[in-house]
Scaffold this active site. Structure first.
Site, PDB file in Angstrom:
ATOM      1  N   THR A   1      -1.984   5.484   1.882  1.00 45.81           N
ATOM      2  CA  THR A   1      -3.137   4.584   1.837  1.00 45.81           C
ATOM      3  C   THR A   1      -3.159   3.719   3.085  1.00 45.81           C
ATOM      4  O   THR A   1      -2.137   3.160   3.480  1.00 45.81           O
ATOM      5  CB  THR A   1      -3.083   3.694   0.583  1.00 45.81           C
ATOM      6  OG1 THR A   1      -3.041   4.520  -0.587  1.00 45.81           O
ATOM      7  CG2 THR A   1      -4.284   2.774   0.502  1.00 45.81           C
TER       8      THR A   1
ATOM      9  N   ARG B   1      -5.608   5.783  -7.929  1.00 49.73           N
ATOM     10  CA  ARG B   1      -5.445   7.239  -7.854  1.00 49.73           C
ATOM     11  C   ARG B   1      -5.431   7.863  -9.246  1.00 49.73           C
ATOM     12  O   ARG B   1      -6.074   8.892  -9.502  1.00 49.73           O
ATOM     13  CB  ARG B   1      -4.167   7.558  -7.085  1.00 49.73           C
ATOM     14  CG  ARG B   1      -4.173   7.021  -5.661  1.00 49.73           C
ATOM     15  CD  ARG B   1      -2.800   7.008  -5.033  1.00 49.73           C
ATOM     16  NE  ARG B   1      -2.284   8.367  -4.818  1.00 49.73           N
ATOM     17  CZ  ARG B   1      -1.062   8.612  -4.358  1.00 49.73           C
ATOM     18  NH1 ARG B   1      -0.233   7.609  -4.070  1.00 49.73           N
ATOM     19  NH2 ARG B   1      -0.665   9.858  -4.185  1.00 49.73           N
TER      20      ARG B   1
ATOM     21  N   LEU C   1       0.850  -1.180   0.000  1.00 42.83           N
ATOM     22  CA  LEU C   1       0.000   0.000   0.000  1.00 42.83           C
ATOM     23  C   LEU C   1       0.887   1.233   0.000  1.00 42.83           C
ATOM     24  O   LEU C   1       1.903   1.271   0.694  1.00 42.83           O
ATOM     25  CB  LEU C   1      -0.894   0.020   1.246  1.00 42.83           C
ATOM     26  CG  LEU C   1      -1.885  -1.144   1.418  1.00 42.83           C
ATOM     27  CD1 LEU C   1      -2.596  -1.034   2.761  1.00 42.83           C
ATOM     28  CD2 LEU C   1      -2.893  -1.179   0.279  1.00 42.83           C
ATOM     29  N   ASP C   2       0.491   2.248  -0.786  1.00 36.44           N
ATOM     30  CA  ASP C   2       1.217   3.515  -0.756  1.00 36.44           C
ATOM     31  C   ASP C   2       1.227   4.055   0.677  1.00 36.44           C
ATOM     32  O   ASP C   2       0.334   3.753   1.475  1.00 36.44           O
ATOM     33  CB  ASP C   2       0.541   4.538  -1.663  1.00 36.44           C
ATOM     34  CG  ASP C   2       0.583   4.142  -3.135  1.00 36.44           C
ATOM     35  OD1 ASP C   2       1.446   3.334  -3.496  1.00 36.44           O
ATOM     36  OD2 ASP C   2      -0.273   4.639  -3.894  1.00 36.44           O
ATOM     37  N   ARG C   3       2.209   4.878   0.979  1.00 34.54           N
ATOM     38  CA  ARG C   3       2.337   5.401   2.342  1.00 34.54           C
ATOM     39  C   ARG C   3       1.046   6.070   2.818  1.00 34.54           C
ATOM     40  O   ARG C   3       0.625   5.870   3.949  1.00 34.54           O
ATOM     41  CB  ARG C   3       3.505   6.398   2.415  1.00 34.54           C
ATOM     42  CG  ARG C   3       3.725   6.966   3.821  1.00 34.54           C
ATOM     43  CD  ARG C   3       4.981   7.811   3.868  1.00 34.54           C
ATOM     44  NE  ARG C   3       5.198   8.340   5.212  1.00 34.54           N
ATOM     45  CZ  ARG C   3       4.742   9.516   5.642  1.00 34.54           C
ATOM     46  NH1 ARG C   3       4.047  10.293   4.811  1.00 34.54           N
ATOM     47  NH2 ARG C   3       4.965   9.925   6.875  1.00 34.54           N
TER      48      ARG C   3
END
Length: 300
Positions: free
Chosen positions: A141, A236, A137-139
């Site tokens: 998210t 996104r 997961l992106d930071r």
């Protein structure tokens, strides 16, 4: 509990198979992992006797493999951190990652990542493993993330993910009111002027996102999303391109008056436990910080 060995009984249909064929074709060991077992300190046994992969098996034989001890990068130091375990067994963890925590160390975030926290948890509980994230997961998210406790589980789950057998469902707060449901199919590639940002472009990799609007107040909406592919920043980028940027997502045009990170949350993971074949559906609640938006919405 840490499982470093696996035991199987040879069935009638597997009689006369070589050990290599049994492990590669019936137990789905990758070529790379089998090589590591052979040459990096693991073990192969039939009826408790060391054997080579050329050994011929007989019905009723007991096959046992021992995985090599896992090497942990010196840079991945154990650090106590914030995460919640939603599911755990001998082979996997499903944990909840907060929105302000990176998944793995990077130049910008060299420590205090989820990986550091998991290593601290392993150290405290006598689990001799390194960090194997199946999904990331992106930071910014938040939400559920699947972690394998050993290389065998990681190999099996990574294969399942490539085959579309590991499903994740996300929730997002977006500006505007998208159609009630739909599919966004648009190739994604790296933006030429950035090392981080992605964009829809003709020479990008295929990317497909399915979505459903759950609630709205006419100004912003709550949507659920399911990925058919797993490109970097896929949700996104697709939402921005469709005209419904995620609230808080400054990189992709989101409104940052309330959030300074994207309001994107993985709230469900559906997978098959790779060693027991049990079906697992793990769910989490939406972040309480979203209440400002969701309390003002009416469900569709």
């Amino acid at each position: 509990m840490n499982r470093t060995q696996f035991i199987w009984r040879v069935q009638k249909s597997e009689h006369t198979l070589s050990l290599r064929a049994f492990l590669r074709e019936r137990k789905n060991l990758s070529k790379r992992l089998l090589s590591a077992i052979k040459f990096q300190g693991g073990g192969l046994y039939v009826n408790d006797c060391p054997v080579s992969v050329r050994s011929e098996l007989k019905e009723g034989d007991e096959v046992r493999i021992c995985l090599p001890v896992e090497e942990v990068s010196p840079s991945l130091k154990p650090q106590k951190g914030r995460f919640t375990i939603y599911y755990e067994d001998a082979d996997v963890l499903v944990v909840h990652k907060p929105a302000d925590v990176a998944t793995i160390p990077s130049k910008d975030h060299p420590d205090h990542t989820l990986a550091n926290s998991i290593m601290h948890y392993y150290h405290e509980n006598g689990i001799h493993a390194t960090f194997h994230a199946v999904n990331r997961l992106d930071r910014g998210t938040s939400g559920l993330l699947l972690v394998a406790k050993h290389r065998y589980a990681h190999d099996l789950l990574s294969k399942a993910q490539k085959q579309g057998a590991l499903n994740r469902t996300y929730a997002a707060l977006v500006t505007g009111v998208p159609p009630s449901e739909g599919t966004i199919s648009a190739p994604i590639g790296r933006k030429e002027t950035s090392i981080i940002e992605r964009e829809v472009r003709d020479d990008g990799k295929p990317a497909v996102t399915h979505y459903k609007r759950i609630a709205t107040n006419g100004e912003w909406s709550l949507v659920h999303l399911r990925l058919e592919t797993g490109r970097t920043h896929q949700i996104r980028v697709h939402l921005k391109t469709s005209g419904y940027p995620i609230i808080g997502d400054g990189l992709y045009g989101g409104d940052q008056r309330v959030f300074t990170h994207q309001a994107l949350h993985c709230f469900q993971i559906h997978f098959t436990q790779p060693l027991t074949n049990e079906k697992k559906i793990i769910q989490s609640d939406l972040p309480s910080s979203w209440d400002f938006y969701t309390n003002a919405m009416k469900e569709d």
